[in-house]
Motif scaffolding. Structure first.
Motif, PDB file in Angstrom:
ATOM      1  N   PHE A 260       3.042  -3.099   7.704  1.00  0.00           N
ATOM      2  CA  PHE A 260       2.236  -2.091   7.008  1.00  0.00           C
ATOM      3  C   PHE A 260       1.683  -1.077   8.009  1.00  0.00           C
ATOM      4  O   PHE A 260       1.784   0.140   7.805  1.00  0.00           O
TER       5      PHE A 260
ATOM      6  N   GLN B 263       0.692  -1.200  -1.500  1.00  0.00           N
ATOM      7  CA  GLN B 263       1.290  -2.081  -0.499  1.00  0.00           C
ATOM      8  C   GLN B 263       0.225  -2.865   0.259  1.00  0.00           C
ATOM      9  O   GLN B 263       0.413  -4.044   0.571  1.00  0.00           O
TER      10      GLN B 263
ATOM     11  N   SER C  35       4.254  -6.239  -9.718  1.00  0.00           N
ATOM     12  CA  SER C  35       4.618  -5.210  -8.752  1.00  0.00           C
ATOM     13  C   SER C  35       4.640  -3.842  -9.428  1.00  0.00           C
ATOM     14  O   SER C  35       4.911  -3.729 -10.621  1.00  0.00           O
TER      15      SER C  35
ATOM     16  N   LEU D 164       8.224  -1.509   2.345  1.00  0.00           N
ATOM     17  CA  LEU D 164       7.425  -2.118   1.272  1.00  0.00           C
ATOM     18  C   LEU D 164       6.884  -3.475   1.728  1.00  0.00           C
ATOM     19  O   LEU D 164       7.265  -4.528   1.219  1.00  0.00           O
TER      20      LEU D 164
ATOM     21  N   GLU E 167       5.485  -6.117  -0.913  1.00  0.00           N
ATOM     22  CA  GLU E 167       6.301  -6.543  -2.042  1.00  0.00           C
ATOM     23  C   GLU E 167       6.928  -7.915  -1.809  1.00  0.00           C
ATOM     24  O   GLU E 167       7.253  -8.292  -0.686  1.00  0.00           O
TER      25      GLU E 167
END
Length: 773
Positions: A396, A418, A439, A581, A584
């Motif tokens: 991230f 995210q 999601s 992502l 996820e």
């Protein structure tokens, strides 16, 4: 002490005046021993961002992307979520509240600007310092350019400003001016903050103050300091009219001061808890998203520019705020937090979000060299244990602070989505409780793969699910609702692959979603070459539309390679999706499958565990983790995972049946992996509790009794307890043989062919013990 938010003072706010950069150390942080008092101009932070739409000139350069934020999933989205008081922690973690501070206790007894922070507002030279035995003078003229300077507060206690604001004293100073506490006698004597200029002769500072006044009149968000008014007041010495911004008083502590307090309490250089840091990020992002939705950029986020009061955060010091299309006014930023492209391309949504990522990084680990060696990069997991422990958080931050603005998050809302996913994962790993949630970019796991687990015999490998089964079971990316063919695509959901291709023959050719739907159909048909061709067409459209790094291209490329039995190549594609992502579930599940396919059982187990611990609705991960454990001979671990499949799941029986098979099948020749008496009793109890049809129950009963029979005939097997029973039969050879005979005869009656029936009757006759009747 490491170079972090908890160590030395901030390098200070700097400014760039287009077109060439002119750096000015404008700001320093309060002494570590002081508390935060107001919505002031002190700050310290970091972040990630997205490119603003259009082409700029001068220092802004040109950029691709969209404003206020375009999602690769849903098209244009405005990040304007509004925070609510008490929302801090997103319902996932409790953040300690910060008590409101009595404003009367916040006034400085001796307001001075320390010598090391005195610079000329015009040329940046050192001024007002002791030199050649002469004492420092807080007022005078710059020896270099002759510009007057003054570092003394302009307002005195009890002075009335604007006819209604009575000054109580100075609170702090920042990059653009002194901060004063005052009472508004026209509005219930409420506490307010007055923000003026350090040096009234500084044209840049005055321009920034004017910008602040103009923009802030439009800003109204619960996580952004409220601007009440803008007033003029004559300077006591020169008589020159000076502007003051009147804003709400925010009593509490800045994030930097909370970090300092945490250090003092822990008595060691320990960063704030990772969950608390992420919770702060999830409050900051909606505020920035709101500004972006208003066509504004914050520009100078850092820990000292965010104050927590009770359970709410507020962004303070809006002096660097500018409009997205502003290519002329000075650009203020702070080294160590600012995006590397500011000097050449100017500010953008992308550079704004960059500062969020840097702020989180500085707060969450001991970030040595964040203003020098790692000024525009991050240390790796080998140097930061936190990154090694929480890989999703590292990815991230990597995306948030990527050196290429086009590789960062596209909008504050997407970034928050995210980050929320990352927090869910971290909390699940830390507490042992799943934190599942829907999601925003993938659909749910519609088909579970690998649930019919085959337990290998000694010396054999664990068979993997068929590639087609895996690809069909992985989550499907949601359709971009702004795509020109979104309506047509909605009608193809229930169609088989060939029908879907035919239905989309007349769909708009410029639709990326149509291409991707055809790619999926071609994969299902096993036409991988055509799937690759369609994917190339989709990639071309993505590049033409300004998204050269669309994660969906990598996702479908991974599916093509996985379906074609090339898991190693697929793994590379899914790694790219995970980088984009990190919050996820789907990319981690795909990475687990591809790692398992190449025999990387450690990597596969790590990803399967991340998925399963975070979200128990992804039952494929439980069976995958069980397979990986079996492949490594860890039978007990495999059973433990299968036991976690809840009774409410449609695959609960499959999990229990798999556990029974594991309990009754030795996975290798080693003593540790051989079945035991307790395994047999456990398998028997599980089977008796299951509600199975007659044939399935009988076949499974036969397997359990066959395992018991083999165990009893093993020379080294210990004698069973006299009371032990398996499926109602005493655990001794004669009774078990009677049980097997009964199972074989029942199966013979259920057999679908004469050949099978005869074979089962023969087995029943051969296993039946000798009797006198």
């Amino acid at each position: 002490m490491p170079t972090s938010v908890l160590a030395n003072p901030s390098p200070g706010t700097q400014s760039i005046m287009p077109p060439s950069p002119r750096l000015q150390p404008q700001e320093s942080l309060p002494d570590p021993g002081t508390d935060s008092v107001v919505a002031a101009s002190r700050s310290e932070g970091h972040g990630t961002g997205t490119r603003s739409e259009g082409t700029g000139s001068g220092s802004q350069g040109s950029g691709t992307g969209s404003f206020p934020g375009t999602s690769r999933r849903t098209g244009s989205r405005t990040s304007s979520r509004r925070s609510r008081r008490g929302r801090l922690g997103a319902g996932l973690i409790d953040v300690p509240p910060v008590p409101y501070r009595d404003p009367a206790t916040a006034v400085l007894a001796n307001p001075v600007v320390s010598e090391e922070k005195r610079f000329c507002g015009n040329c940046g030279a050192k001024v007002g310092r002791a030199k050649d035995g002469k004492p420092a003078n807080p007022e005078g003229k710059c020896d270099n350019c002759g510009t007057p300077f003054s570092f003394l507060p302009k307002l005195q206690p009890h002075e009335l400003v604007g006819g209604q604001y009575e000054v109580l004293g100075a609170l702090a100073y920042g990059g653009l001016g002194w901060i004063y506490l005052a009472q508004d006698h026209n509005v219930s004597d409420r506490w307010v903050v007055l923000k003026g200029l350090i040096d009234t002769g500084d044209a840049t500072a005055m321009a920034a103050a004017a910008n602040e006044m103009r923009f802030l009149a439009e800003v109204e968000h619960p996580n952004i300091v409220k601007i009440h008014n803008f007033v003029q007041h004559p300077d006591a010495q020169t008589g020159t009219s000076v502007g003051y911004i009147v804003m709400e008083y925010v009593g509490g502590q800045s994030l930097r001061q909370l970090a300092l307090q945490h250090h003092r309490e822990s008595k060691r250089p320990e960063p704030l808890p990772i969950g608390q840091v992420i919770a702060y990020g999830l409050e900051i992002l909606p505020a920035l998203g709101y500004l972006h939705g208003q066509g504004l950029l914050y520009c100078d986020l850092k820990p000292d520019n965010v104050i927590q009061t009770h359970e709410q955060l507020k962004l303070i010091d809006l002096g660097a705020v500018r409009r997205v299309d502003d290519y002329e006014s000075p650009l203020f930023f702070t080294t160590g937090y600012s995006a590397p492209e500011l000097a050449t391309q100017g500010a953008s949504i992308s550079s704004d979000l960059y500062t969020v990522g840097r702020t989180l990084a500085v707060l969450s680990f001991e970030f040595q060299g964040y203003t020098t060696k790692f000024k525009s990069s991050l240390p790796g997991p080998d140097a930061v244990p936190l990154f090694a422990l929480f890989g999703s958080y590292y990815r991230f931050l990597k995306r948030a602070t990527h050196v290429d603005p086009d590789r960062r998050f596209l909008a504050a809302e997407d970034m928050a989505d995210q980050l929320t996913g990352v927090l869910r994962e971290i909390m699940a790993l830390g507490t042992g409780k799943p934190r599942q949630a829907a999601s925003t970019v993938f659909g749910p796991e519609s088909r579970t793969f690998g649930v019919h687990l085959v337990v290998p015999e000694a010396g054999t490998t664990v068979p993997l699910p068929e590639p087609a089964e895996v690809v069909a079971g992985l989550p499907i990316p949601q359709v971009d609702t702004d795509d020109p063919a979104a309506g047509v695509l909605a009608t193809t959901t229930a169609l088989d692959p060939r029908e879907a291709i035919e239905a989309l023959a007349g769909a708009p050719r410029e639709s990326i979603e149509v291409r991707l739907r055809i790619v999926r159909a071609r994969i299902e048909l096993g036409e991988f070459a055509e799937a690759q061709r369609q994917l190339q067409a989709a990639q071309y459209l993505a590049i033409r539309n300004g998204f050269p790094h669309d994660w969906r291209i990598d996702w479908y490329r991974g599916l093509i390679e996985l379906a074609g039995a090339r898991p190693r190549v697929a793994h590379v594609a899914f790694e790219a999706v995970y980088d984009d992502l990190p919050g996820e579930i789907a990319p981690k599940l795909a990475l687990a499958v591809s790692a398992e396919g190449v025999g990387d059982y450690f990597g596969a187990a790590r990803y399967y565990e991340l998925v399963w611990r975070t979200d128990r609705t992804y039952v494929s991960a439980a069976f995958g983790l069980a397979r990986v454990y079996l492949a490594q001979g860890a039978r007990a671990g495999a059973v433990e995972v299968l036991e976690m499949v809840p009774a409410t799941s449609t695959h609960y029986i499959d999990a229990q049946v798999a556990a029974i098979k594991i309990k009754t099948q030795s996975g290798a020749a080693s003593e540790q992996s051989r079945i035991s008496e307790q395994d047999l009793l456990d398998a028997s109890g599980r089977l008796e509790r299951l509600n199975l049809d007659v044939e399935r129950r009988t076949r499974l009963s036969a397997e359990v009794l066959e395992a018991a029979y083999d165990w009893l005939r093993t020379p080294s097997a210990p004698s069973p307890a006299e009371t032990s029973k398996v499926l109602g039969y005493a655990l001794e050879e004669r009774d078990v043989r009677f049980g097997l005979e009964r199972c074989y005869r029942t199966l013979a009656r259920l057999a679908g062919s004469t050949e099978d029936r005869v074979a089962l009757v023969d087995r029943a006759n051969s296993i039946r013990p000798r009797t006198f009747t």
